[in-house]
Design an enzyme around this catalytic site. Structure first.
Site, short mmCIF file in Angstrom:
data_model
loop_
_atom_site.label_atom_id
_atom_site.label_comp_id
_atom_site.label_asym_id
_atom_site.label_seq_id
_atom_site.Cartn_x
_atom_site.Cartn_y
_atom_site.Cartn_z
N CYS A 111 3.82 2.53 8.97
CA CYS A 111 3.03 1.30 8.97
C CYS A 111 2.04 1.32 7.80
O CYS A 111 1.24 2.25 7.66
CB CYS A 111 2.28 1.16 10.30
SG CYS A 111 1.08 -0.18 10.30
N CYS B 192 -1.63 1.51 9.02
CA CYS B 192 -1.97 2.85 9.52
C CYS B 192 -2.24 3.77 8.33
O CYS B 192 -3.20 4.55 8.36
CB CYS B 192 -0.85 3.41 10.40
SG CYS B 192 -0.82 2.76 12.09
N ASP C 12 -8.51 -7.44 0.58
CA ASP C 12 -7.13 -7.90 0.53
C ASP C 12 -6.63 -7.79 -0.91
O ASP C 12 -7.33 -8.13 -1.86
CB ASP C 12 -7.03 -9.35 1.03
CG ASP C 12 -5.61 -9.73 1.37
OD1 ASP C 12 -5.30 -9.91 2.57
OD2 ASP C 12 -4.77 -9.84 0.44
N HIS D 109 -3.00 1.35 16.60
CA HIS D 109 -1.90 0.50 16.13
C HIS D 109 -1.40 -0.38 17.27
O HIS D 109 -0.89 0.13 18.27
CB HIS D 109 -0.73 1.33 15.58
CG HIS D 109 0.42 0.44 15.17
ND1 HIS D 109 0.69 0.12 13.86
CD2 HIS D 109 1.31 -0.27 15.91
CE1 HIS D 109 1.71 -0.72 13.83
NE2 HIS D 109 2.10 -0.97 15.06
N ASN E 189 -3.29 -14.11 11.88
CA ASN E 189 -1.96 -14.70 11.95
C ASN E 189 -1.15 -13.93 12.99
O ASN E 189 -1.13 -12.70 12.96
CB ASN E 189 -1.29 -14.64 10.57
CG ASN E 189 -2.05 -15.43 9.52
OD1 ASN E 189 -2.55 -16.51 9.80
ND2 ASN E 189 -2.15 -14.89 8.32
N HIS F 295 -4.78 -7.20 12.32
CA HIS F 295 -5.86 -7.25 11.33
C HIS F 295 -6.51 -8.62 11.36
O HIS F 295 -5.89 -9.61 11.68
CB HIS F 295 -5.34 -6.93 9.92
CG HIS F 295 -4.17 -7.77 9.50
ND1 HIS F 295 -2.89 -7.52 9.93
CD2 HIS F 295 -4.10 -8.87 8.72
CE1 HIS F 295 -2.07 -8.42 9.43
NE2 HIS F 295 -2.78 -9.26 8.70
N HIS G 4 -8.56 -11.30 9.09
CA HIS G 4 -8.96 -11.74 7.75
C HIS G 4 -10.39 -12.28 7.84
O HIS G 4 -10.70 -13.07 8.73
CB HIS G 4 -8.07 -12.89 7.27
CG HIS G 4 -6.63 -12.55 7.07
ND1 HIS G 4 -6.09 -12.31 5.84
CD2 HIS G 4 -5.61 -12.43 7.95
CE1 HIS G 4 -4.79 -12.05 5.96
NE2 HIS G 4 -4.47 -12.13 7.24
P1 5GP Z 1 -0.87 -11.29 7.14
O1 5GP Z 1 -0.01 -12.10 6.21
O2 5GP Z 1 -0.04 -10.28 7.90
O3 5GP Z 1 -1.77 -12.11 8.02
O4 5GP Z 1 -1.88 -10.48 6.23
C1 5GP Z 1 -1.49 -9.35 5.50
C2 5GP Z 1 -2.42 -9.27 4.33
O5 5GP Z 1 -2.32 -7.98 3.79
C3 5GP Z 1 -2.08 -10.25 3.20
O6 5GP Z 1 -3.19 -11.11 2.97
C4 5GP Z 1 -1.78 -9.35 2.02
O7 5GP Z 1 -2.27 -9.87 0.80
C5 5GP Z 1 -2.46 -8.05 2.39
N1 5GP Z 1 -1.83 -6.86 1.86
C6 5GP Z 1 -0.50 -6.59 1.80
N2 5GP Z 1 -0.28 -5.37 1.27
C7 5GP Z 1 -1.51 -4.86 1.00
C8 5GP Z 1 -1.93 -3.61 0.41
O8 5GP Z 1 -1.15 -2.73 0.06
N3 5GP Z 1 -3.27 -3.43 0.27
C9 5GP Z 1 -4.17 -4.40 0.65
N4 5GP Z 1 -5.47 -4.12 0.46
N5 5GP Z 1 -3.81 -5.58 1.19
C10 5GP Z 1 -2.49 -5.80 1.36
ZN ZN Z 2 -0.19 0.56 12.07
#
Ligand code: 5GP
Ligand code: ZN
Length: 104
Positions: A5, A8, A28, A44, A83, A96, A98
């Site tokens: 993950c 994680c 992000d 997790h 989300n 997570h 935002h």
């Molecule tokens: P989701 O789309 O699942 O609500 O949010 C996932 C978020 O994780 C996205 O906004 C994406 O930009 C961010 N994200 C994806 N990979 C990484 C990473 O490797 N490092 C960081 N800091 N953010 C990430």
């Molecule tokens: Zn995880």
């Protein structure tokens, strides 16, 4: 902890903006606003659907940390977004929060 993950892994070895027992905040990688943080629990669960797996005291501390992180970043007006599921935009399947703001 789930070894394959991404969040994680970032919980253990990421660049943390803020830390408290069981939770961290990271920036992000693809910010949608001047300030865009993600709050990750150590525990997790795949998504917010599993919020019931958190003991109530831990869930409360998680929400308090979300608010603390926003305050520490100097945000007064901001969005807190979760989300839930791919059709809603979830791409990483570790819960997570935002925290998005900093427009003015
Ligand atoms: P989701 O789309 O699942 O609500 O949010 C996932 C978020 O994780 C996205 O906004 C994406 O930009 C961010 N994200 C994806 N990979 C990484 C990473 O490797 N490092 C960081 N800091 N953010 C990430
Ligand atoms: Zn995880």
């Amino acid at each position: 902890m789930t070894t394959d993950c991404l969040f994680c892994t970032l919980y253990r070895e990421g660049d943390h903006v803020a830390v408290t027992d069981g939770f961290v905040a990271i920036r992000d990688i693809n910010p949608q606003a001047p300030t865009h943080l993600l709050v990750l629990p150590e525990r997790h669960v795949d998504s917010f659907r599993e919020i019931g797996e958190f003991p109530p005291e831990e869930a409360k501390r998680m929400l308090d940390f979300v608010a603390d992180v926003a305050a520490r970043e100097g945000l007064t007006d901001y969005r807190v977004v979760v989300n839930v599921g791919p059709s809603a935009g979830q791409t990483v399947f570790h819960l997570h929060w935002h925290v998005i703001g900093g427009w003015s």
